[in-house]
Design a protein around this motif. Sequence first.
Motif, PDB file in Angstrom:
ATOM      1  N   ARG A 256       0.848  -1.189   0.000  1.00 43.29           N
ATOM      2  CA  ARG A 256       0.000   0.000   0.000  1.00 43.29           C
ATOM      3  C   ARG A 256       0.887   1.245   0.000  1.00 43.29           C
ATOM      4  O   ARG A 256       1.932   1.288   0.653  1.00 43.29           O
ATOM      5  CB  ARG A 256      -0.912   0.000   1.227  1.00 43.29           C
ATOM      6  N   LEU A 257       0.424   2.262  -0.702  1.00 46.56           N
ATOM      7  CA  LEU A 257       1.229   3.453  -0.935  1.00 46.56           C
ATOM      8  C   LEU A 257       0.800   4.621  -0.059  1.00 46.56           C
ATOM      9  O   LEU A 257      -0.309   4.645   0.474  1.00 46.56           O
ATOM     10  CB  LEU A 257       1.118   3.875  -2.401  1.00 46.56           C
ATOM     11  N   TYR A 262       1.077   7.336  -4.495  1.00 44.33           N
ATOM     12  CA  TYR A 262      -0.067   7.032  -5.354  1.00 44.33           C
ATOM     13  C   TYR A 262      -0.199   8.059  -6.483  1.00 44.33           C
ATOM     14  O   TYR A 262      -0.472   7.704  -7.642  1.00 44.33           O
ATOM     15  CB  TYR A 262      -1.323   6.991  -4.485  1.00 44.33           C
ATOM     16  N   ARG A 263       0.002   9.317  -6.173  1.00 47.49           N
ATOM     17  CA  ARG A 263      -0.096  10.355  -7.204  1.00 47.49           C
ATOM     18  C   ARG A 263       1.009  10.224  -8.245  1.00 47.49           C
ATOM     19  O   ARG A 263       0.799  10.504  -9.432  1.00 47.49           O
ATOM     20  CB  ARG A 263      -0.046  11.738  -6.544  1.00 47.49           C
ATOM     21  N   PRO A 266       0.585   5.257  -9.474  1.00 50.04           N
ATOM     22  CA  PRO A 266      -0.511   4.503  -8.856  1.00 50.04           C
ATOM     23  C   PRO A 266      -0.451   2.991  -9.099  1.00 50.04           C
ATOM     24  O   PRO A 266      -0.876   2.214  -8.248  1.00 50.04           O
ATOM     25  CB  PRO A 266      -1.760   5.110  -9.497  1.00 50.04           C
ATOM     26  N   GLN A 268       2.375   1.266  -9.663  1.00 43.95           N
ATOM     27  CA  GLN A 268       3.667   0.773  -9.187  1.00 43.95           C
ATOM     28  C   GLN A 268       4.480   0.140 -10.317  1.00 43.95           C
ATOM     29  O   GLN A 268       5.033  -0.956 -10.178  1.00 43.95           O
ATOM     30  CB  GLN A 268       3.460  -0.205  -8.022  1.00 43.95           C
ATOM     31  N   ALA A 713      -8.509   5.764  -6.060  1.00 41.53           N
ATOM     32  CA  ALA A 713      -8.077   4.937  -4.932  1.00 41.53           C
ATOM     33  C   ALA A 713      -9.175   3.932  -4.603  1.00 41.53           C
ATOM     34  O   ALA A 713     -10.232   4.309  -4.103  1.00 41.53           O
ATOM     35  CB  ALA A 713      -7.768   5.809  -3.725  1.00 41.53           C
ATOM     36  N   ILE A 742      -2.770   3.136   0.476  1.00 41.19           N
ATOM     37  CA  ILE A 742      -3.598   3.198  -0.730  1.00 41.19           C
ATOM     38  C   ILE A 742      -3.272   2.094  -1.739  1.00 41.19           C
ATOM     39  O   ILE A 742      -2.098   1.830  -2.042  1.00 41.19           O
ATOM     40  CB  ILE A 742      -3.442   4.569  -1.412  1.00 41.19           C
ATOM     41  N   TYR A 743      -4.325   1.472  -2.260  1.00 43.34           N
ATOM     42  CA  TYR A 743      -4.267   0.654  -3.466  1.00 43.34           C
ATOM     43  C   TYR A 743      -5.040   1.378  -4.566  1.00 43.34           C
ATOM     44  O   TYR A 743      -6.186   1.801  -4.346  1.00 43.34           O
ATOM     45  CB  TYR A 743      -4.907  -0.712  -3.257  1.00 43.34           C
ATOM     46  N   ALA A 744      -4.448   1.512  -5.734  1.00 38.02           N
ATOM     47  CA  ALA A 744      -5.150   2.108  -6.856  1.00 38.02           C
ATOM     48  C   ALA A 744      -6.181   1.143  -7.421  1.00 38.02           C
ATOM     49  O   ALA A 744      -6.024  -0.079  -7.353  1.00 38.02           O
ATOM     50  CB  ALA A 744      -4.155   2.503  -7.949  1.00 38.02           C
TER      51      ALA A 744
END
Length: 758
Positions: A256-257, A262-263, A266, A268, A713, A742-744
């Motif tokens: 998770r980010l 994430y921005r 997203p 990875q 997200a 966060i997971y996209a």
Amino acid sequence: MGSLQAVAAEAPAPAFPHPARASHASPSRPKRKAHPVESILVKGQARGPVTLSPVGQTTYSAERKDFANHVAQSVADMLVTVPGASFLQGNGPRDTVVSIRGSGARQSYGLRNLQVSEDGFPVTQPDGTARADLIDPHAYEGVDVFQGPASTLYGNYAINGAINFRTRSGASIHGLELGSDFGSFGMFNNYMTLGAGNRAYDFMLFASDVRSDGFIANSQYATSTENMRLRVSLSPKDRLVLKFINNVTDAFLPLRLSLNQYRLNPYQQGCATAAGAAAGCGTVSLFRNGAYGAQTAVTPQQANLGRFDRRSIVGLRWEHDFTPRMVWRTQFTYDQRHVEQPTSTTAFVGPFNSYNVQTDLTRHDALGTTPLTSFVGANFDYMDYGYQVYALLPQAGATRGSETSTSYGHQWNIGLRFEEDWQFAPRWHAVIGLGGTQSDIGAVQTVYSRSAAVTRAQDITANRRFFNLAPEASVVFTPDKAWTWHARLGTAYATPGYSSFFVTPQGNYGNNTQLKSQSSLGVDLGTEWHPSASVNVQATGFYEFYRNELVSQSAGVNTQAGSYTFNAPASQHRGVELAATWQALPRTLPGAKLRLSYTYDNQIYTTYTEILSNSTMSRSFSRKGNLIPGVMPHFLNARVLYDQPSGLFEGLGGFAEVTWRSAFFIDNANLLKIPGYGLLNLEVHYDPPARLGWVHRLHSYIEVQNVADSVYAAGATTISDTLLANGQQAGASVLAAKTGSIYAGSPRAFFGGVRVKF
């Protein structure tokens, strides 16, 4: 836990949730019409209607037609049209975090503060854990969501309600179905459904195997599921129901980010190795010797982080009619969850074995000339577990290093409950009930601390018993065929988990057994308006008072464990739920329909002081009036559907769907928000009409998800606030760099599928 289902003797599939809610038809009782938003009646062949919706409790249902014609990869696809139900991405492809009115919104996995069952058999273990991995929507006829505090009949952990998943009946399948879904990111789901049934028996068998490369680096997975239900009528008065579920999840997991990561990145991409990682990649620091000392940063791909779990459930229910108006049900369920989860810096390994026995008696009688249904039930469940936690080495294969802790223990719950459902006037129902549960939690945890000189082991023993009561009362008024009104007062409770007992308020490893059960009291007021076959509107307002919610916070400066679990004194949850179905042009466009579901969910702390710490000081901050993190204030789903009912294009249909989620805070200080999003999905399917002969056996569809290719997200867990060196809280810019949240969600994706029936 909770009580068993209400079942008509000749009905092909059991209804939910329990016999006390099952009322026989009477000449004076107004009949409610069936409609797409909420399924109310299931008709048996001899007993008359069986009430599927608990009397007085807010209930929404999603039926097979709402999710069967498209790709439907997880439980989120089943619940997206249900008001009050929101969901976030958990740790794995099907590990959906389902929240009912904000329940479990702060979880990173599974379904918490809910009692979950399938065909009336429990799939929530005695410690309150349920996971959605084992659910492949292709196997199900529908899902019923019972909302609000509901421990009176569902027992421990039903603090926000209950969910029952209904598998397809063998009689409705009537043969063999073979299907395949395929599409973006290398996704393939091959599945099979076999079914047959009549008055003497009903048999359903489902199996699926789904694989995908995933749209985030290190998110490929392979999941297999088997699901079976067999009902046999032994005699006119006796029936047996056998249930079996097995699921194997083999999923690699990304990290998770932070919001900043994430921005930047997203999905990875370019994160194969830590040395050459692109911006926005997540890494973990692992001990080079797997125990202590120097560390090396690695990516999820380098360490092969993931989840490799198995879940097996088998249940047997016996139903016996003493008289046509009195039925006794008894069932036993065995549930084993075996986990192997190298998900971050450690690997969590161990079995969780649970056993559940339930029995209840329902009698349909009369009080004078008015119908009265009486219910009494008892349950006992027990779970034993033993898990080990290992540090990971910075090498491939999720290689285990030294043992960091072990835990062995048990939890059991024993409960009694009763309910009286009295139709005291032709248009009025009144329900009162009381349930109570005695819970026992015992565990021993060993924590290891290692250095070059010595290895120390500290044993911590915890044992607590809790006794909780939950009364409820409701009233239903049906003034005419178009209107139904209901009001309900419900209560619920949830005991602390065993893992919360091992760190004291001082931040040391030790006994934290002063914790209390969290509890809730909720008021619902709702109405349903059904003036014609083309219009149905259901609206409910709720106001719930929570006490002693279990949260984690800092224990002070330089403490041994850092944080501990405590009871936040009070909070309030309030909101509005709305569901509507409208067939605008029933004569000129009979196949067109609009469906809408919307929820407003406002949750605040009313009494809560949080402690934040840095390396030199601790400070207290009042969170009174702050929004509870993780809870989406607004979520909406709107669908425009069309199915051609006749003519050359009969069987051709589809929908356009908009899903909108508002922004929400993920910290207690309400400083950092996760952006909201809106998605557009399109689907077209074709079910050839019977007049085309063998072609009628084919079903096909194509679907485009996230048409606008929005970045959003899909999962965001809460983060802790930060205390700066000057004693002030850090602002949003600092919190945006905190990882582990966060997971996209999926970028634009294309799917198709075919299904053939033999």
